[in-house]
Design a protein around this motif. Structure first.
Motif, PDB file in Angstrom:
ATOM      1  N   VAL A   1       0.841  -1.192   0.000  1.00  0.00           N
ATOM      2  CA  VAL A   1       0.000   0.000   0.000  1.00  0.00           C
ATOM      3  C   VAL A   1       0.879   1.247   0.000  1.00  0.00           C
ATOM      4  CG1 VAL A   1      -1.816   1.245   1.227  1.00  0.00           C
ATOM      5  CG2 VAL A   1      -1.743  -1.250   1.334  1.00  0.00           C
ATOM      6  N   LYS A   2       0.466   2.256  -0.754  1.00  0.00           N
ATOM      7  CA  LYS A   2       1.179   3.531  -0.754  1.00  0.00           C
ATOM      8  C   LYS A   2       0.623   4.406   0.369  1.00  0.00           C
ATOM      9  CE  LYS A   2       2.447   3.514  -5.643  1.00  0.00           C
ATOM     10  NZ  LYS A   2       2.341   4.213  -6.955  1.00  0.00           N
ATOM     11  N   ILE A   3       1.543   4.863   1.230  1.00  0.00           N
ATOM     12  CA  ILE A   3       1.162   5.645   2.405  1.00  0.00           C
ATOM     13  C   ILE A   3       1.948   6.948   2.410  1.00  0.00           C
ATOM     14  CG2 ILE A   3       0.990   5.660   4.920  1.00  0.00           C
ATOM     15  CD1 ILE A   3       1.054   2.599   4.827  1.00  0.00           C
ATOM     16  N   GLN A   4       1.242   8.052   2.523  1.00  0.00           N
ATOM     17  CA  GLN A   4       1.864   9.370   2.589  1.00  0.00           C
ATOM     18  C   GLN A   4       2.089   9.755   4.052  1.00  0.00           C
ATOM     19  OE1 GLN A   4      -0.689  12.107   0.503  1.00  0.00           O
ATOM     20  NE2 GLN A   4      -0.761  10.849  -1.352  1.00  0.00           N
ATOM     21  N   LEU A   5       3.261  10.314   4.333  1.00  0.00           N
ATOM     22  CA  LEU A   5       3.585  10.789   5.671  1.00  0.00           C
ATOM     23  C   LEU A   5       3.552  12.316   5.679  1.00  0.00           C
ATOM     24  CD1 LEU A   5       6.646   8.505   6.601  1.00  0.00           C
ATOM     25  CD2 LEU A   5       4.211   7.972   6.686  1.00  0.00           C
ATOM     26  N   TRP A   6       2.649  12.865   6.466  1.00  0.00           N
ATOM     27  CA  TRP A   6       2.505  14.317   6.552  1.00  0.00           C
ATOM     28  C   TRP A   6       2.837  14.771   7.965  1.00  0.00           C
ATOM     29  CZ3 TRP A   6       1.476  17.633   2.573  1.00  0.00           C
ATOM     30  CH2 TRP A   6       1.066  17.053   1.360  1.00  0.00           C
ATOM     31  N   GLY A   7       3.667  15.815   8.067  1.00  0.00           N
ATOM     32  CA  GLY A   7       4.000  16.374   9.369  1.00  0.00           C
ATOM     33  C   GLY A   7       5.455  16.246   9.731  1.00  0.00           C
ATOM     34  N   LEU A   8       6.245  15.535   8.916  1.00  0.00           N
ATOM     35  CA  LEU A   8       7.671  15.455   9.187  1.00  0.00           C
ATOM     36  C   LEU A   8       8.334  16.816   8.934  1.00  0.00           C
ATOM     37  CD1 LEU A   8       8.715  12.060   7.539  1.00  0.00           C
ATOM     38  CD2 LEU A   8       8.878  12.620   9.971  1.00  0.00           C
ATOM     39  N   PRO A   9       9.176  17.271   9.839  1.00  0.00           N
ATOM     40  CA  PRO A   9       9.937  18.504   9.553  1.00  0.00           C
ATOM     41  C   PRO A   9      10.759  18.313   8.272  1.00  0.00           C
ATOM     42  CG  PRO A   9      10.134  17.888  11.873  1.00  0.00           C
ATOM     43  CD  PRO A   9       9.459  16.735  11.170  1.00  0.00           C
TER      44      PRO A   9
ATOM     45  N   LEU B   1      -5.307  -0.495  10.942  1.00  0.00           N
ATOM     46  CA  LEU B   1      -4.594   0.608  10.315  1.00  0.00           C
ATOM     47  C   LEU B   1      -4.209   1.630  11.379  1.00  0.00           C
ATOM     48  CD1 LEU B   1      -6.882   1.226   7.198  1.00  0.00           C
ATOM     49  CD2 LEU B   1      -4.726  -0.052   7.253  1.00  0.00           C
ATOM     50  N   LEU B   2      -3.083   2.283  11.178  1.00  0.00           N
ATOM     51  CA  LEU B   2      -2.639   3.340  12.083  1.00  0.00           C
ATOM     52  C   LEU B   2      -2.949   4.701  11.470  1.00  0.00           C
ATOM     53  CD1 LEU B   2       0.866   2.023  13.255  1.00  0.00           C
ATOM     54  CD2 LEU B   2      -1.319   1.840  14.441  1.00  0.00           C
ATOM     55  N   SER B   3      -3.398   5.619  12.296  1.00  0.00           N
ATOM     56  CA  SER B   3      -3.699   6.963  11.802  1.00  0.00           C
ATOM     57  C   SER B   3      -2.462   7.843  11.753  1.00  0.00           C
ATOM     58  CB  SER B   3      -4.740   7.624  12.710  1.00  0.00           C
ATOM     59  OG  SER B   3      -4.252   7.719  14.038  1.00  0.00           O
ATOM     60  N   GLY B   4      -1.441   7.461  12.484  1.00  0.00           N
ATOM     61  CA  GLY B   4      -0.216   8.228  12.512  1.00  0.00           C
ATOM     62  C   GLY B   4       0.638   7.797  13.689  1.00  0.00           C
ATOM     63  N   ILE B   5       1.698   8.564  13.932  1.00  0.00           N
ATOM     64  CA  ILE B   5       2.620   8.196  14.997  1.00  0.00           C
ATOM     65  C   ILE B   5       3.395   9.444  15.438  1.00  0.00           C
ATOM     66  CG2 ILE B   5       4.573   7.625  13.505  1.00  0.00           C
ATOM     67  CD1 ILE B   5       5.102   5.217  15.329  1.00  0.00           C
ATOM     68  N   PRO B   6       3.693   9.564  16.741  1.00  0.00           N
ATOM     69  CA  PRO B   6       4.551  10.668  17.180  1.00  0.00           C
ATOM     70  C   PRO B   6       6.013  10.338  16.921  1.00  0.00           C
ATOM     71  CG  PRO B   6       3.822   9.394  19.087  1.00  0.00           C
ATOM     72  CD  PRO B   6       3.145   8.794  17.879  1.00  0.00           C
ATOM     73  N   VAL B   7       6.767  11.308  16.447  1.00  0.00           N
ATOM     74  CA  VAL B   7       8.206  11.139  16.220  1.00  0.00           C
ATOM     75  C   VAL B   7       8.923  12.315  16.857  1.00  0.00           C
ATOM     76  CG1 VAL B   7       7.812   9.922  14.037  1.00  0.00           C
ATOM     77  CG2 VAL B   7       8.228  12.379  14.020  1.00  0.00           C
ATOM     78  N   GLY B   8      10.173  12.122  17.217  1.00  0.00           N
ATOM     79  CA  GLY B   8      10.898  13.235  17.803  1.00  0.00           C
ATOM     80  C   GLY B   8      12.310  12.876  18.206  1.00  0.00           C
ATOM     81  N   SER B   9      13.021  13.889  18.657  1.00  0.00           N
ATOM     82  CA  SER B   9      14.395  13.735  19.145  1.00  0.00           C
ATOM     83  C   SER B   9      14.620  14.767  20.239  1.00  0.00           C
ATOM     84  CB  SER B   9      15.398  13.931  18.007  1.00  0.00           C
ATOM     85  OG  SER B   9      15.447  15.297  17.617  1.00  0.00           O
TER      86      SER B   9
ATOM     87  N   GLY C   1      12.356  17.993  19.565  1.00  0.00           N
ATOM     88  CA  GLY C   1      11.088  17.821  20.245  1.00  0.00           C
ATOM     89  C   GLY C   1      10.234  16.771  19.544  1.00  0.00           C
ATOM     90  N   ILE C   2       8.944  16.788  19.815  1.00  0.00           N
ATOM     91  CA  ILE C   2       8.040  15.766  19.300  1.00  0.00           C
ATOM     92  C   ILE C   2       7.081  16.366  18.285  1.00  0.00           C
ATOM     93  CG2 ILE C   2       6.235  14.105  19.906  1.00  0.00           C
ATOM     94  CD1 ILE C   2       7.545  13.819  22.643  1.00  0.00           C
ATOM     95  N   SER C   3       6.898  15.661  17.171  1.00  0.00           N
ATOM     96  CA  SER C   3       5.930  16.040  16.134  1.00  0.00           C
ATOM     97  C   SER C   3       5.010  14.860  15.878  1.00  0.00           C
ATOM     98  CB  SER C   3       6.642  16.425  14.833  1.00  0.00           C
ATOM     99  OG  SER C   3       7.541  17.492  15.034  1.00  0.00           O
ATOM    100  N   TRP C   4       3.780  15.168  15.457  1.00  0.00           N
ATOM    101  CA  TRP C   4       2.843  14.116  15.078  1.00  0.00           C
ATOM    102  C   TRP C   4       2.870  13.959  13.566  1.00  0.00           C
ATOM    103  CZ3 TRP C   4       0.082  10.278  17.224  1.00  0.00           C
ATOM    104  CH2 TRP C   4      -0.874   9.641  16.426  1.00  0.00           C
ATOM    105  N   VAL C   5       3.024  12.725  13.080  1.00  0.00           N
ATOM    106  CA  VAL C   5       3.041  12.432  11.647  1.00  0.00           C
ATOM    107  C   VAL C   5       1.748  11.723  11.273  1.00  0.00           C
ATOM    108  CG1 VAL C   5       4.207  11.194   9.795  1.00  0.00           C
ATOM    109  CG2 VAL C   5       5.551  12.280  11.605  1.00  0.00           C
ATOM    110  N   ASP C   6       1.003  12.312  10.353  1.00  0.00           N
ATOM    111  CA  ASP C   6      -0.229  11.703   9.863  1.00  0.00           C
ATOM    112  C   ASP C   6       0.077  10.692   8.768  1.00  0.00           C
ATOM    113  OD1 ASP C   6      -2.104  13.078  11.444  1.00  0.00           O
ATOM    114  OD2 ASP C   6      -2.050  14.819  10.120  1.00  0.00           O
ATOM    115  N   PHE C   7      -0.635   9.561   8.777  1.00  0.00           N
ATOM    116  CA  PHE C   7      -0.566   8.573   7.710  1.00  0.00           C
ATOM    117  C   PHE C   7      -1.798   8.739   6.830  1.00  0.00           C
ATOM    118  CE2 PHE C   7       1.775   5.452  10.743  1.00  0.00           C
ATOM    119  CZ  PHE C   7       2.927   6.194  10.617  1.00  0.00           C
ATOM    120  N   LYS C   8      -1.573   8.980   5.542  1.00  0.00           N
ATOM    121  CA  LYS C   8      -2.674   9.064   4.583  1.00  0.00           C
ATOM    122  C   LYS C   8      -2.472   7.975   3.532  1.00  0.00           C
ATOM    123  CE  LYS C   8      -3.668  13.977   5.258  1.00  0.00           C
ATOM    124  NZ  LYS C   8      -5.017  13.785   5.799  1.00  0.00           N
ATOM    125  N   TYR C   9      -3.484   7.143   3.365  1.00  0.00           N
ATOM    126  CA  TYR C   9      -3.395   5.955   2.530  1.00  0.00           C
ATOM    127  C   TYR C   9      -4.016   6.210   1.166  1.00  0.00           C
ATOM    128  CZ  TYR C   9      -2.628   3.630   7.058  1.00  0.00           C
ATOM    129  OH  TYR C   9      -2.155   3.254   8.291  1.00  0.00           O
TER     130      TYR C   9
END
Length: 257
Positions: free
Chosen positions: A122-130, A176-184, A188-196
């Motif tokens: 499946v093709k999944i778009q990641l939105w919200g990454l710096p 299915l996952l709606s997204g995931i928090p990522v950070g360092s 800091g922490i950002s939320w990344v949306d998964f769009k399918y």
């Protein structure tokens, strides 16, 4: 008795069996070698003739196309051209009546009732990454929480905004996952949306493909806060456009490694 594992000596000694040679099935093997096995994941009833007519149009009327239902909601699709077989298989999964039709190539040594349809790319778009996090390694780290990452690319959307697109092999029996928090520590922490892309009907309650929340029968379905943080499951998880590729995964890796 397993019809696929019958002892050859028993066949030769019994008058109630017909023994055939390879030359007897050459034509059938040639025909089946250009066929696909497919399963549709839906609770809706499926009518064979309507499905064949619809898929014929969707698939641009491939020469010699016909289909048979071999098990409930499992089909064998026949084509005259190997090019049509490859073209249609390459774009799997297909959407039919808002449900996923997952296709696999026919194999003589693999009984149809043993074909595994649980994995799909499946093709999944990641939105919200710096911007500085839109790299090959970051894409693979994010995608690995959903399944096996097959490809990674950067695309350009509306207003020239770039986003990461992954081709991920997922297990359709997992939510299915709606997204995931990522950070360092530094960012800091950002939320990344998964769009399918080409997302079928799925349940906003349990996250599984093939039914909606009104017909969900999964006891103890996870709450949105358990798997999805502050972001609930919903129609927003469907990608509204595919974007334009601006750089290949290999070049992206070279540029940011």
């Amino acid at each position: 008795m397993d019809r696929h594992n019958t002892n050859h000596e028993n066949l030769n000694s019994s008058p109630n069996f017909v023994i055939y040679d390879e030359e007897d099935v050459v034509e059938g093997i040639d025909h089946c070698s250009k066929s696909l096995i497919g399963q549709i994941f839906t609770q809706k009833p499926i009518h064979l003739n309507s499905m064949q007519n619809a898929l014929g149009g969707i698939w641009c009327n491939p020469l010699g196309f016909r289909m048979e239902e071999v098990f409930p909601k499992t089909f064998q699709f026949f084509f005259d051209s190997e090019e049509d077989t490859d073209r249609i298989l390459k774009s799997s999964p297909w959407l039919f009546r808002n449900s996923w039709l997952i296709l696999k190539r026919w194999s003589r040594g693999h009984p149809i009732d043993k074909v595994d349809f649980s994995k799909v790319e499946v093709k999944i778009q990641l939105w919200g990454l710096p911007p500085h996090c839109r790299t090959s390694k970051m894409g693979r780290k994010n995608g690995s929480c959903m399944g096996k990452v097959v490809e990674f690319e950067v695309f350009e959307g509306r207003d020239k905004v770039t986003f990461v697109k992954l081709l991920v092999e997922i297990d359709i029996h997992k939510p299915l996952l709606s997204g995931i928090p990522v950070g360092s520590n530094k960012d800091g922490i950002s939320w990344v949306d998964f769009k399918y892309e080409r997302l079928p009907q799925f349940c906003y309650k349990c996250g599984l493909v093939g039914h909606d929340e009104d017909s969900c029968k999964n006891p103890g379905s996870p709450n949105s806060s358990d798997l999805h943080g502050d972001k609930e499951l919903g129609p927003w998880m469907r990608a509204s456009y595919v974007g334009r590729k601006v750089i290949t995964g290999q070049n992206q890796s070279n540029a940011y490694s």
